[in-house]
Design an enzyme around this catalytic site. Structure first.
Site, PDB file in Angstrom:
ATOM      1  N   SER A 102      -7.190  -3.485  -1.922  1.00 42.25           N
ATOM      2  CA  SER A 102      -7.609  -3.879  -3.263  1.00 42.25           C
ATOM      3  C   SER A 102      -8.955  -4.585  -3.171  1.00 42.25           C
ATOM      4  CB  SER A 102      -6.560  -4.780  -3.916  1.00 42.25           C
ATOM      5  OG  SER A 102      -6.293  -5.916  -3.123  1.00 42.25           O
ATOM      6  N   MET A 103      -9.877  -4.225  -4.087  1.00 45.85           N
ATOM      7  CA  MET A 103     -11.247  -4.737  -4.027  1.00 45.85           C
ATOM      8  C   MET A 103     -11.698  -5.358  -5.342  1.00 45.85           C
ATOM      9  SD  MET A 103     -13.065  -1.716  -1.756  1.00 45.85           S
ATOM     10  CE  MET A 103     -12.905  -0.492  -3.059  1.00 45.85           C
ATOM     11  N   GLY A 104     -10.740  -5.872  -6.131  1.00 48.28           N
ATOM     12  CA  GLY A 104     -11.097  -6.549  -7.371  1.00 48.28           C
ATOM     13  C   GLY A 104     -11.804  -5.639  -8.352  1.00 48.28           C
TER      14      GLY A 104
ATOM     15  N   GLY B  47     -12.376  -1.943  -7.705  1.00 45.37           N
ATOM     16  CA  GLY B  47     -11.272  -0.994  -7.686  1.00 45.37           C
ATOM     17  C   GLY B  47     -10.433  -1.108  -6.429  1.00 45.37           C
TER      18      GLY B  47
ATOM     19  N   GLY C 116      -2.597  -8.468  -7.401  1.00 45.78           N
ATOM     20  CA  GLY C 116      -2.301  -7.898  -6.090  1.00 45.78           C
ATOM     21  C   GLY C 116      -0.807  -7.719  -5.870  1.00 45.78           C
ATOM     22  N   ASP C 117      -0.017  -8.684  -6.354  1.00 46.63           N
ATOM     23  CA  ASP C 117       1.438  -8.578  -6.229  1.00 46.63           C
ATOM     24  C   ASP C 117       1.970  -7.397  -7.031  1.00 46.63           C
ATOM     25  OD1 ASP C 117       1.261 -10.941  -4.766  1.00 46.63           O
ATOM     26  OD2 ASP C 117       1.610 -12.187  -6.536  1.00 46.63           O
TER      27      ASP C 117
END
Length: 314
Positions: A226-228, A231, A257-258
């Site tokens: 995950s890259m905020g 994307g 993220g969870d």
């Protein structure tokens, strides 16, 4: 893509009451007016269980609880109809404070959590061993509190694999490095966690993807990076895809993220294709970011967001 139907067990060894505060703009060293405060039963694995429930699935929440905070979390899970099997400790479950601003910025003030005696760690391992089997997926999430060895996730992964179980790991630092030595089937690092693991601060996207490829070569089946706002990249031993972030109004990045971890577990359990797994991950994560506090997004909202997901094969 996957085989039999699985039982999902989320493991939260450092749960928390999540207190999310909304302000217009955080002014350090000055008076700040709170617009809204939201309290949720939290901790990464517990957030995963709540999201799985919202998506229509089931899980068993395990880990450590203590004191009034632990009682609040237990009551919240019972109210949601989420099964649980916690080890109770003498200490007090922590409270974490999240401060969100109008521009989407997030400031987190997390307590370390209570000390966990070694005999309580042994009690948890016994509970997890009883739940382990070839139809079990263990979701290992979050930080490691005082008293618990940094190898805890590696130890659980080794035990789970000895009984034919699947492991999905979402942690950071030394616990992540040690867990990776046992090759959990699925991992979900964010950019900073993977940067720390490979020892390259400010790593480029190409360097992060290369690191993910190397992890796949060690026996890990899926890496969801995950890259905020950039994307996410999801890589398996068969396919590689990059997905731009969805166009949403961010309410709180807490729990996004969870939610992706929950989507990975839910997709695994329901034998989703690679493409459907990717869509569910992106939509659940975006839905969580658009929802206040650490409350999970509604399934109907996730379904709407799935239509926006763009899959770019790399």
């Amino acid at each position: 893509m996957y085989g039999v139907i699985f039982m999902i067990v989320t493991v939260t060894i450092n749960p928390a009451i999540d207190r999310t505060i909304e302000v217009d703009s955080l002014k350090r060293g000055s008076l700040n007016i709170i617009k809204r405060t939201v309290y949720d039963a939290g901790g990464k694995g517990i957030n995963v269980s709540k999201t799985i429930k919202a998506l229509g699935g089931k899980s068993i929440a395990a880990g450590f609880l203590g004191g009034s905070g632990g009682s609040m979390i237990q009551k919240a899970l019972d109210g949601l109809g989420i099964a649980s099997d916690f080890v109770w400790i003498d200490g007090e479950t922590r409270t974490n404070t999240k401060i969100t601003e109008n521009d989407g910025s997030l400031t987190e003030l997390n307590e370390k959590g209570p000390f966990i005696p070694q005999h309580k760690v042994g009690e948890l391992m016994e509970k997890l061993g009883a739940l382990a089997g070839k139809d079990t997926v263990f979701v290992l999430s979050g930080s490691v509190p005082a008293g618990v060895d940094k190898s805890i996730y590696a130890d659980i992964t080794k035990m789970a694999h000895s009984k034919g179980s699947i492991v999905l790991a979402d942690t950071s630092g030394e616990p992540l490095s040690l867990a990776l030595s046992q090759a959990p089937e699925i991992i979900k690092p964010n950019s900073s966690e993977l940067e720390e693991y490979i020892g390259i601060k400010g790593a480029s996207e190409e360097e992060l993807i290369s690191a993910a490829d190397k992890l796949i070569s060690t026996g890990i089946k899926t890496v969801a990076l995950s890259m905020g706002e950039k994307g996410a990249v999801i890589i398996t031993d068969e396919k590689r895809a990059k997905c731009p972030a969805l166009d949403i109004k961010v309410s709180s990045a807490v729990g996004a993220g969870d939610a992706m971890v929950a989507a990975l577990a839910y997709a695994y359990e329901n034998k989703f294709s690679f493409e459907d797994t990717v869509r569910m991950c992106m939509a659940a994560s975006a839905g969580a970011a658009a929802t206040a506090g650490t409350k999970p997004p509604e399934r109907s909202f996730v379904e709407e967001l799935r239509k926006q997901v763009k899959i770019l094969y790399i």
